[in-house]
Design a protein around this motif. Structure first.
Motif, PDB file in Angstrom:
ATOM      1  N   SER A 129       0.853  -1.195   0.000  1.00 51.78           N
ATOM      2  CA  SER A 129       0.000   0.000   0.000  1.00 51.78           C
ATOM      3  C   SER A 129       0.884   1.238   0.000  1.00 51.78           C
ATOM      4  O   SER A 129       1.905   1.299   0.692  1.00 51.78           O
ATOM      5  CB  SER A 129      -0.934   0.012   1.216  1.00 51.78           C
TER       6      SER A 129
ATOM      7  N   GLY B 152       1.942   5.172   0.599  1.00 50.48           N
ATOM      8  CA  GLY B 152       1.777   6.137   1.678  1.00 50.48           C
ATOM      9  C   GLY B 152       3.031   6.969   1.816  1.00 50.48           C
ATOM     10  O   GLY B 152       3.741   7.220   0.845  1.00 50.48           O
ATOM     11  N   THR B 153       3.325   7.358   3.029  1.00 48.95           N
ATOM     12  CA  THR B 153       4.545   8.116   3.244  1.00 48.95           C
ATOM     13  C   THR B 153       5.678   7.176   3.645  1.00 48.95           C
ATOM     14  O   THR B 153       5.449   6.015   3.950  1.00 48.95           O
ATOM     15  CB  THR B 153       4.346   9.223   4.289  1.00 48.95           C
TER      16      THR B 153
ATOM     17  N   ALA C  99       7.992  11.450   5.890  1.00 49.30           N
ATOM     18  CA  ALA C  99       7.297  12.177   6.955  1.00 49.30           C
ATOM     19  C   ALA C  99       8.212  13.208   7.605  1.00 49.30           C
ATOM     20  O   ALA C  99       7.782  14.309   7.948  1.00 49.30           O
ATOM     21  CB  ALA C  99       6.776  11.184   7.998  1.00 49.30           C
TER      22      ALA C  99
ATOM     23  N   ASN D  40       5.380  14.605   3.421  1.00 47.98           N
ATOM     24  CA  ASN D  40       4.001  14.199   3.677  1.00 47.98           C
ATOM     25  C   ASN D  40       3.932  13.464   5.006  1.00 47.98           C
ATOM     26  O   ASN D  40       4.389  12.330   5.127  1.00 47.98           O
ATOM     27  CB  ASN D  40       3.502  13.296   2.547  1.00 47.98           C
ATOM     28  N   ASP D  41       3.364  14.132   6.007  1.00 44.53           N
ATOM     29  CA  ASP D  41       3.220  13.495   7.320  1.00 44.53           C
ATOM     30  C   ASP D  41       1.754  13.250   7.661  1.00 44.53           C
ATOM     31  O   ASP D  41       1.392  13.052   8.826  1.00 44.53           O
ATOM     32  CB  ASP D  41       3.893  14.325   8.410  1.00 44.53           C
ATOM     33  N   THR D  42       0.897  13.252   6.622  1.00 43.38           N
ATOM     34  CA  THR D  42      -0.525  12.993   6.836  1.00 43.38           C
ATOM     35  C   THR D  42      -0.956  11.617   6.342  1.00 43.38           C
ATOM     36  O   THR D  42      -1.842  10.991   6.926  1.00 43.38           O
ATOM     37  CB  THR D  42      -1.394  14.063   6.141  1.00 43.38           C
ATOM     38  N   LEU D  43      -0.346  11.129   5.275  1.00 43.31           N
ATOM     39  CA  LEU D  43      -0.674   9.788   4.784  1.00 43.31           C
ATOM     40  C   LEU D  43      -0.197   8.724   5.772  1.00 43.31           C
ATOM     41  O   LEU D  43       0.782   8.944   6.499  1.00 43.31           O
ATOM     42  CB  LEU D  43      -0.006   9.534   3.430  1.00 43.31           C
ATOM     43  N   PRO D  44      -0.860   7.573   5.819  1.00 44.87           N
ATOM     44  CA  PRO D  44      -0.342   6.478   6.639  1.00 44.87           C
ATOM     45  C   PRO D  44       0.984   5.979   6.068  1.00 44.87           C
ATOM     46  O   PRO D  44       1.315   6.230   4.900  1.00 44.87           O
ATOM     47  CB  PRO D  44      -1.421   5.396   6.533  1.00 44.87           C
ATOM     48  N   GLN D  45       1.724   5.266   6.897  1.00 47.56           N
ATOM     49  CA  GLN D  45       3.007   4.733   6.441  1.00 47.56           C
ATOM     50  C   GLN D  45       2.785   3.671   5.372  1.00 47.56           C
ATOM     51  O   GLN D  45       1.908   2.821   5.487  1.00 47.56           O
ATOM     52  CB  GLN D  45       3.765   4.137   7.625  1.00 47.56           C
TER      53      GLN D  45
ATOM     54  N   GLN E 212       3.217   0.393   3.109  1.00 51.44           N
ATOM     55  CA  GLN E 212       3.488  -1.001   3.449  1.00 51.44           C
ATOM     56  C   GLN E 212       4.050  -1.694   2.213  1.00 51.44           C
ATOM     57  O   GLN E 212       3.414  -1.692   1.161  1.00 51.44           O
ATOM     58  CB  GLN E 212       2.215  -1.714   3.913  1.00 51.44           C
TER      59      GLN E 212
END
Length: 326
Positions: free
Chosen positions: A73, A75-76, A167, A210-215, A217
């Motif tokens: 997935s 993300g950040t 992040a 970007n520190d708003t998206l989930p990490q 995977q």
């Protein structure tokens, strides 16, 4: 002074299907399979290398197909998009038409830091971007696959800017500038452009804070690591010492047979490799049939029979076929 990084060497990602991956890169993107081998640390896993006509450093995108791995997935804290260079803005118009005809999802031509780009995805939702070399200076492009399906004036010539989300941007910026000797050359809001060595599309990183998206995977559909070019083994050792001097853990020197390597995780989930330009991919196969047989480094050759039972056969013979350029 340390011998600096020369630009991008390769990007390695994860696919759900080596067969579909081969079809997409060969018949849709028109990149040449220059090596069909296995992951040297996991011999049941294919490792496919797609590149320019001769497998030049700075042109290859490689893939693992780890058995049973789940879908990743985005993300950040990930290398989330791989760039490919094409010769001109007109080439991007050709690719829009091609993607529409072949039902490849894309975002249309856009402008990024003054350069025309075209973002798209494959069957795994792996993210890519074509970038125009129309006004590019810096690292020279490779040579497009001469016998592939893409007219040469539009064909992919190598790797372009890599896109990274982090992040903790301040930390990553410090690593890029103070440790890896990149230079910040442009900014657009939370997105920053860095380059190294001779610069240009073959030596750039686009870094998004970007520190708003989930990490993110890791899994199929995501990038495993990115590699940067160094001259030779002696420079590998220089970078090993430099990275350790800044407190990073490294793999130490690793002989990958096709090139010499060093690995270091430079930020959370961001794995960088430092790889030599040689020896290259034509030491064990002639130009005419690159990538058509299962190639194994000498230390794995005694296990060939076992490995061939572990990996299912994939027909990658192209020397007997004629591709119509369209």
């Amino acid at each position: 002074m340390i011998n600096g990084l020369k630009g991008i060497h390769h990007v390695t990602a994860i696919t759900s299907s080596a067969e579909k991956n081969y079809e997409f890169f060969t018949y849709v993107l028109g990149m040449r399979l220059v090596k069909k081998t296995v992951n040297q640390d996991d011999i049941q896993t294919y490792h496919l290398f797609f590149a320019d006509d001769t497998g030049s450093p700075g042109t290859d995108m490689t893939f693992f197909d780890f058995p049973g791995i789940p879908k990743g997935s985005h993300g950040t804290n990930e290398i989330f998009r791989t760039g490919f260079r094409v010769p001109s803005d007109n080439a991007l118009a050709y690719w829009v038409d091609r993607f529409d005809r072949l039902n490849v999802k894309h975002d249309g031509v856009k402008d990024q830091f003054g350069t025309k780009t075209l973002s798209f995805v494959d069957f795994d939702e792996q993210q890519y971007q074509l970038v125009s070399d129309e006004n590019n200076n810096g690292v020279e492009p490779g040579t497009p696959w001469q016998k592939g399906p893409i007219p040469l004036e539009y064909a992919i010539t190598g790797l372009g800017p890599l896109h990274i989300r982090v992040a903790n941007f301040d930390f990553f910026k410090e690593v890029l500038e103070k440790v890896l000797l990149f230079k910040a050359i442009a900014q657009d809001g939370d997105t920053h452009l860095f380059e190294v060595g001779e610069g240009g599309n073959g030596a750039r990183l686009v870094v998004e804070h970007n520190d708003t998206l989930p990490q993110a995977q890791q899994g199929f559909g995501t990038v495993h690591h990115a590699a940067f070019r160094v001259k030779d083994r002696s420079v590998i050792d220089e970078w090993d010492a430099r990275l350790k001097g800044f407190g990073f853990n490294t793999s130490g020197h690793v002989d990958r047979y096709f090139f010499e390597s060093l690995y270091a995780r430079v930020a959370p989930q961001i794995l960088f490799e430092f790889a030599t330009d040689g020896p290259g991919f034509m030491g064990d196969e002639p130009y005419e049939t690159l990538g058509e047989k299962l190639s194994l480094p000498p230390f794995l050759e005694p296990k060939r029979e076992q490995i061939e039972k572990l990996v299912r056969p994939i027909d990658t013979v192209r020397s007997t076929k004629e591709f119509k350029k369209e």
